[in-house]
Design a protein around this motif. Structure first.
Motif, PDB file in Angstrom:
ATOM      1  N   LEU A 131     -11.246   5.557  14.389  1.00 25.43           N
ATOM      2  CA  LEU A 131     -10.283   5.126  15.411  1.00 25.43           C
ATOM      3  C   LEU A 131     -10.257   6.106  16.582  1.00 25.43           C
ATOM      4  CD1 LEU A 131      -7.364   3.934  13.104  1.00 25.43           C
ATOM      5  CD2 LEU A 131      -8.837   2.486  14.527  1.00 25.43           C
ATOM      6  N   SER A 132     -10.390   7.388  16.274  1.00 23.16           N
ATOM      7  CA  SER A 132     -10.401   8.401  17.330  1.00 23.16           C
ATOM      8  C   SER A 132     -11.634   8.252  18.215  1.00 23.16           C
ATOM      9  CB  SER A 132     -10.357   9.798  16.712  1.00 23.16           C
ATOM     10  OG  SER A 132     -10.419  10.793  17.710  1.00 23.16           O
ATOM     11  N   PHE A 138     -15.129   5.547  23.694  1.00 18.23           N
ATOM     12  CA  PHE A 138     -15.372   4.271  24.360  1.00 18.23           C
ATOM     13  C   PHE A 138     -14.141   3.749  25.109  1.00 18.23           C
ATOM     14  CE2 PHE A 138     -18.275   4.544  20.714  1.00 18.23           C
ATOM     15  CZ  PHE A 138     -19.493   4.430  21.383  1.00 18.23           C
ATOM     16  N   GLY A 139     -12.959   4.055  24.603  1.00 23.44           N
ATOM     17  CA  GLY A 139     -11.745   3.539  25.218  1.00 23.44           C
ATOM     18  C   GLY A 139     -11.437   4.147  26.569  1.00 23.44           C
ATOM     19  N   LYS A 140     -11.869   5.387  26.819  1.00 22.99           N
ATOM     20  CA  LYS A 140     -11.580   6.074  28.073  1.00 22.99           C
ATOM     21  C   LYS A 140     -12.694   5.927  29.101  1.00 22.99           C
ATOM     22  CE  LYS A 140      -8.511   9.590  26.140  1.00 22.99           C
ATOM     23  NZ  LYS A 140      -8.264  11.045  25.970  1.00 22.99           N
ATOM     24  N   ARG A 141     -13.730   5.175  28.757  1.00 24.07           N
ATOM     25  CA  ARG A 141     -14.876   5.066  29.658  1.00 24.07           C
ATOM     26  C   ARG A 141     -14.610   4.043  30.748  1.00 24.07           C
ATOM     27  NH1 ARG A 141     -20.070   4.487  26.427  1.00 24.07           N
ATOM     28  NH2 ARG A 141     -19.571   6.671  26.118  1.00 24.07           N
ATOM     29  N   SER A 142     -14.924   4.417  31.973  1.00 21.90           N
ATOM     30  CA  SER A 142     -14.701   3.515  33.097  1.00 21.90           C
ATOM     31  C   SER A 142     -15.900   2.591  33.329  1.00 21.90           C
ATOM     32  CB  SER A 142     -14.421   4.306  34.376  1.00 21.90           C
ATOM     33  OG  SER A 142     -15.501   5.187  34.668  1.00 21.90           O
ATOM     34  N   GLY A 143     -17.075   3.023  32.920  1.00 22.47           N
ATOM     35  CA  GLY A 143     -18.267   2.214  33.124  1.00 22.47           C
ATOM     36  C   GLY A 143     -18.602   1.364  31.917  1.00 22.47           C
ATOM     37  N   ASP A 144     -19.773   0.776  31.941  1.00 19.40           N
ATOM     38  CA  ASP A 144     -20.188  -0.134  30.874  1.00 19.40           C
ATOM     39  C   ASP A 144     -21.260   0.484  29.970  1.00 19.40           C
ATOM     40  OD1 ASP A 144     -18.514  -2.137  31.846  1.00 19.40           O
ATOM     41  OD2 ASP A 144     -20.034  -2.797  33.290  1.00 19.40           O
ATOM     42  N   GLY A 145     -21.391   1.804  29.992  1.00 13.98           N
ATOM     43  CA  GLY A 145     -22.422   2.437  29.190  1.00 13.98           C
ATOM     44  C   GLY A 145     -22.278   2.112  27.721  1.00 13.98           C
ATOM     45  N   GLN A 175     -15.002   0.415  -1.524  1.00 16.18           N
ATOM     46  CA  GLN A 175     -14.186  -0.624  -0.895  1.00 16.18           C
ATOM     47  C   GLN A 175     -13.657  -0.166   0.467  1.00 16.18           C
ATOM     48  OE1 GLN A 175     -13.468   0.108  -4.505  1.00 16.18           O
ATOM     49  NE2 GLN A 175     -15.340  -1.140  -4.479  1.00 16.18           N
ATOM     50  N   PHE A 176     -14.508   0.502   1.210  1.00 18.31           N
ATOM     51  CA  PHE A 176     -14.138   0.962   2.538  1.00 18.31           C
ATOM     52  C   PHE A 176     -14.715   0.019   3.582  1.00 18.31           C
ATOM     53  CE2 PHE A 176     -14.913   3.213   6.502  1.00 18.31           C
ATOM     54  CZ  PHE A 176     -13.670   3.793   6.740  1.00 18.31           C
ATOM     55  N   THR A 177     -13.888  -0.345   4.550  1.00 17.50           N
ATOM     56  CA  THR A 177     -14.371  -1.146   5.671  1.00 17.50           C
ATOM     57  C   THR A 177     -13.984  -0.456   6.978  1.00 17.50           C
ATOM     58  OG1 THR A 177     -12.344  -2.488   5.620  1.00 17.50           O
ATOM     59  CG2 THR A 177     -14.274  -3.338   4.448  1.00 17.50           C
ATOM     60  N   ILE A 178     -14.840  -0.581   7.956  1.00 13.96           N
ATOM     61  CA  ILE A 178     -14.570   0.014   9.259  1.00 13.96           C
ATOM     62  C   ILE A 178     -13.363  -0.693   9.874  1.00 13.96           C
ATOM     63  CG2 ILE A 178     -16.163  -1.530  10.461  1.00 13.96           C
ATOM     64  CD1 ILE A 178     -16.884   0.856  12.288  1.00 13.96           C
ATOM     65  N   PRO A 179     -12.434   0.045  10.476  1.00 10.23           N
ATOM     66  CA  PRO A 179     -11.237  -0.587  11.053  1.00 10.23           C
ATOM     67  C   PRO A 179     -11.589  -1.676  12.065  1.00 10.23           C
ATOM     68  CG  PRO A 179     -11.024   1.812  11.059  1.00 10.23           C
ATOM     69  CD  PRO A 179     -12.435   1.509  10.659  1.00 10.23           C
ATOM     70  N   GLN A 180     -10.801  -2.749  12.052  1.00 13.09           N
ATOM     71  CA  GLN A 180     -11.054  -3.854  12.986  1.00 13.09           C
ATOM     72  C   GLN A 180     -10.842  -3.428  14.434  1.00 13.09           C
ATOM     73  OE1 GLN A 180      -8.690  -7.239  11.822  1.00 13.09           O
ATOM     74  NE2 GLN A 180      -9.971  -7.697  10.040  1.00 13.09           N
ATOM     75  N   ASP A 181      -9.983  -2.451  14.654  1.00  8.22           N
ATOM     76  CA  ASP A 181      -9.658  -2.026  16.024  1.00  8.22           C
ATOM     77  C   ASP A 181     -10.713  -1.084  16.597  1.00  8.22           C
ATOM     78  OD1 ASP A 181      -7.333  -3.488  15.817  1.00  8.22           O
ATOM     79  OD2 ASP A 181      -6.123  -1.775  15.189  1.00  8.22           O
ATOM     80  N   THR A 182     -11.984  -1.362  16.292  1.00  4.71           N
ATOM     81  CA  THR A 182     -13.076  -0.534  16.812  1.00  4.71           C
ATOM     82  C   THR A 182     -14.194  -1.407  17.385  1.00  4.71           C
ATOM     83  OG1 THR A 182     -14.049  -0.461  14.577  1.00  4.71           O
ATOM     84  CG2 THR A 182     -12.619   1.391  15.217  1.00  4.71           C
ATOM     85  N   PRO A 183     -13.879  -2.369  18.233  1.00  3.46           N
ATOM     86  CA  PRO A 183     -14.922  -3.299  18.700  1.00  3.46           C
ATOM     87  C   PRO A 183     -16.025  -2.625  19.498  1.00  3.46           C
ATOM     88  CG  PRO A 183     -12.917  -3.553  20.001  1.00  3.46           C
ATOM     89  CD  PRO A 183     -12.564  -2.674  18.841  1.00  3.46           C
TER      90      PRO A 183
END
Length: 227
Positions: A131-132, A138-145, A175-183
């Motif tokens: 999540l971090s 990726f969340g703070k990136r202004s471009g599309d890299g 039984q671990f899955t990557i969080p959904q909030d990481t598109p």
């Protein structure tokens, strides 16, 4: 130019990193697989730590994946896998250090945890790390890299990727899955999976499940005897 000789082990994520660097840079190399459960006596003369990856290049004998990968970047600078600006190179090294300390530690604690409590600590730490990364990278990136630092593949991408190839094994074993909030992180993952260099040495989920199942069985045994 002197030949490059890599000592590796297919299941090792650290050796996986260096193989990817060599392939992305299209550096010809000889490969020797080391059985880490039955290491040949001579290997300690190549890798003082007795670990893979280890690299021979002329008179140079180098070990530790992050060090090897920066050596390859300096000696074989094309295509570049670190940013040109010093501040961005420092940021790349910070993320590689994060991979080496926080991310791999959380992955290992979840996989190898000796009891439910330790495994849960690993599960929480790995979830928080993912999540971090989604937020801070990726969340703070202004471009599309697409890649970790923007438009270009770097050593940071290759430092993290081997653990993502192994993540599906944790789904089966822990039984671990990557969080959904990481598109965006998941988009990064799929983009890397499609690269020819990565596809050329990719292993199946079953390959990792088979090799990691021993950690699950050993932790079950420890838990049953500690009651």
């Amino acid at each position: 130019m002197s030949k490059v000789h890599l000592y590796s082990a297919t299941a090792c994520p650290y050796a996986h990193r260096t193989r990817l660097v060599l392939l992305e840079k299209q550096i010809p190399f000889e490969l020797t697989e080391i059985d880490l459960q039955n290491k040949p006596a001579w290997f300690s003369q190549i890798s003082r730590y007795g670990k893979v990856p280890a690299l021979q290049h002329g008179d140079a004998e180098i070990y530790e994946s992050a060090i090897i990968n920066e050596y390859l970047e300096e000696v074989f600078p094309e295509p570049p896998l670190l940013p040109s600006h010093p501040s961005q190179r420092a940021i790349a090294r910070i993320w590689i250090d994060y991979a080496n300390t926080h991310f791999t530690s959380a992955f290992g604690k979840l996989l190898r945890g000796k009891d439910t409590e330790e495994q849960e600590q690993g599960r929480q730490a790995l979830t928080e790390a993912l999540l971090s990364i989604e937020s801070e990278v990726f969340g703070k990136r202004s471009g599309d890299g697409t890649y970790w630092l923007g438009d270009q593949l770097t050593l940071v991408d290759l430092a993290f990727y081997p653990w993502f190839e192994r993540l599906p094994a944790l789904q089966s074993l822990r039984q671990f899955t990557i969080p959904q909030d990481t598109p965006q992180l998941q988009h990064w993952w799929k983009t890397l999976e499609a690269r020819p260099a990565i596809q050329s040495i990719a292993n199946s989920v079953d390959f990792y499940i088979e090799r990691y199942a021993k950690f699950v069985s050993s932790s079950v045994a420890i838990g049953s005897t500690s009651r």
